[in-house]
Design an enzyme around this catalytic site. Structure first.
Site, PDB file in Angstrom:
ATOM      1  N   SER A  61      48.820  22.633  41.568  1.00 35.30           N
ATOM      2  CA  SER A  61      48.226  21.433  42.152  1.00 35.30           C
ATOM      3  C   SER A  61      48.150  20.312  41.135  1.00 35.30           C
ATOM      4  O   SER A  61      48.197  20.522  39.920  1.00 35.30           O
ATOM      5  CB  SER A  61      46.823  21.741  42.682  1.00 35.30           C
ATOM      6  OG  SER A  61      46.860  22.850  43.545  1.00 35.30           O
TER       7      SER A  61
HETATM    8  N1  SAH Z   1      45.648  27.234  42.441  1.00 36.08           N
HETATM    9  C1  SAH Z   1      47.060  27.151  42.102  1.00 36.08           C
HETATM   10  C2  SAH Z   1      47.921  26.431  43.118  1.00 36.08           C
HETATM   11  C3  SAH Z   1      47.972  27.129  44.366  1.00 36.08           C
HETATM   12  S1  SAH Z   1      49.328  26.891  45.432  1.00 36.08           S
HETATM   13  C4  SAH Z   1      47.261  26.535  40.733  1.00 36.08           C
HETATM   14  O1  SAH Z   1      46.301  26.085  40.135  1.00 36.08           O
HETATM   15  O2  SAH Z   1      48.396  26.545  40.273  1.00 36.08           O
HETATM   16  C5  SAH Z   1      48.706  28.030  46.654  1.00 36.08           C
HETATM   17  C6  SAH Z   1      48.854  29.482  46.287  1.00 36.08           C
HETATM   18  O3  SAH Z   1      48.207  30.237  47.319  1.00 36.08           O
HETATM   19  C7  SAH Z   1      50.299  29.963  46.227  1.00 36.08           C
HETATM   20  O4  SAH Z   1      50.550  30.579  45.003  1.00 36.08           O
HETATM   21  C8  SAH Z   1      50.384  30.955  47.389  1.00 36.08           C
HETATM   22  O5  SAH Z   1      51.260  32.040  47.157  1.00 36.08           O
HETATM   23  C9  SAH Z   1      48.937  31.431  47.510  1.00 36.08           C
HETATM   24  N2  SAH Z   1      48.556  31.996  48.809  1.00 36.08           N
HETATM   25  C10 SAH Z   1      48.991  31.650  50.043  1.00 36.08           C
HETATM   26  N3  SAH Z   1      48.379  32.389  50.973  1.00 36.08           N
HETATM   27  C11 SAH Z   1      47.550  33.247  50.332  1.00 36.08           C
HETATM   28  C12 SAH Z   1      46.645  34.276  50.758  1.00 36.08           C
HETATM   29  N4  SAH Z   1      46.484  34.597  52.042  1.00 36.08           N
HETATM   30  N5  SAH Z   1      45.952  34.932  49.819  1.00 36.08           N
HETATM   31  C13 SAH Z   1      46.087  34.635  48.490  1.00 36.08           C
HETATM   32  N6  SAH Z   1      46.932  33.689  48.040  1.00 36.08           N
HETATM   33  C14 SAH Z   1      47.649  33.002  48.943  1.00 36.08           C
END
Ligand code: SAH
Length: 213
Positions: A61
């Site tokens: 992000s």
């Molecule tokens: N917080 C992260 C960015 C997140 S992008 C950072 O600081 O880099 C969103 C993330 O959520 C992705 O890696 C994706 O694989 C994960 N995601 C999507 N659905 C999910 C779920 N049901 N449970 C856990 N993670 C999930």
């Protein structure tokens, strides 16, 4: 990078009605080595205020949104915080700078394992990464002082709300995937009633699987 983010934060204060970002969050922004959490090809761009690709169709992000989400939960040094969507580990690292313990869940095993390894190399000993479905939260570690969801959900998952302490706060982007979502701040009062405040429009990757909502 920090100055750019602070300027944006100041600009959106009118929009969000927020006070200035707290000094510990500001300090954390300057401390976390974002370039060590992004893929090698993206390192030159690590200190721009932009999201970046981290593989598997996912993104790290934008620093501003990570700082804002961290600030919105009003982090305290004794807090235990749950993050959904570990991704690169950047949001987890920001949280780990200002609270006692971070539990973070990632559904894509390769991403979660890589983030875990990098966070260890960066010296974080207060972050626990779990590979699994964040929709279910982490019941064994609940309740949490705060929850930060970093992928968009069609609505607030009931299991997560249940795992939030009375008096706790949750930040979550809510809305249809592929469209703009609203970053919501949910506050659970001491009687367990939840209220929500729309903070600003955002665009996150979706929380999967959507059937888990
Ligand atoms: N917080 C992260 C960015 C997140 S992008 C950072 O600081 O880099 C969103 C993330 O959520 C992705 O890696 C994706 O694989 C994960 N995601 C999507 N659905 C999910 C779920 N049901 N449970 C856990 N993670 C999930």
């Amino acid at each position: 990078m920090v100055l750019e983010v602070e300027a944006m934060y100041a600009e959106t204060r009118g929009l969000t009605g927020l006070a200035a970002m707290s000094p510990p969050v500001r300090a954390a922004l300057g401390k976390v080595e974002r370039h060590r959490l992004v893929p090698a090809a993206q390192q030159g761009l690590a200190y721009r205020n932009h999201p970046l690709p981290i593989g598997q169709g996912q993104t790290i992000s934008q620093p501003y949104i990570v700082a804002l989400s961290t600030d919105l939960i009003a982090p305290q040094p004794h807090h235990v915080v749950l993050e959904i969507g570990t991704g690169s580990g950047y949001q987890a690292a920001m949280l780990a700078e200002v609270v006692s313990r971070v539990c973070t869940i990632e559904i894509i095993s390769s991403l979660g394992k890589e983030a875990e390894e990098k966070l260890k190399q960066l010296g974080y000993r207060n972050i626990e990464v779990r590979i699994g479905d964040g929709y279910q939260g982490w019941p064994e570690k609940a309740p949490f002082d705060a929850i930060v969801v970093t992928a968009a959900a069609p609505r607030v998952p009931a299991a997560l709300l249940a795992q939030l302490k009375p008096g706790g706060k949750m930040v979550i982007p809510v809305g249809a995937s592929g469209q703009t979502q609203e970053l919501l701040l949910i506050t659970k009062d001491l009687e367990g009633r939840a209220t929500q405040k729309a903070i600003l429009p955002v665009r996150f990757v979706p929380l999967v699987p959507r059937s888990g909502a």
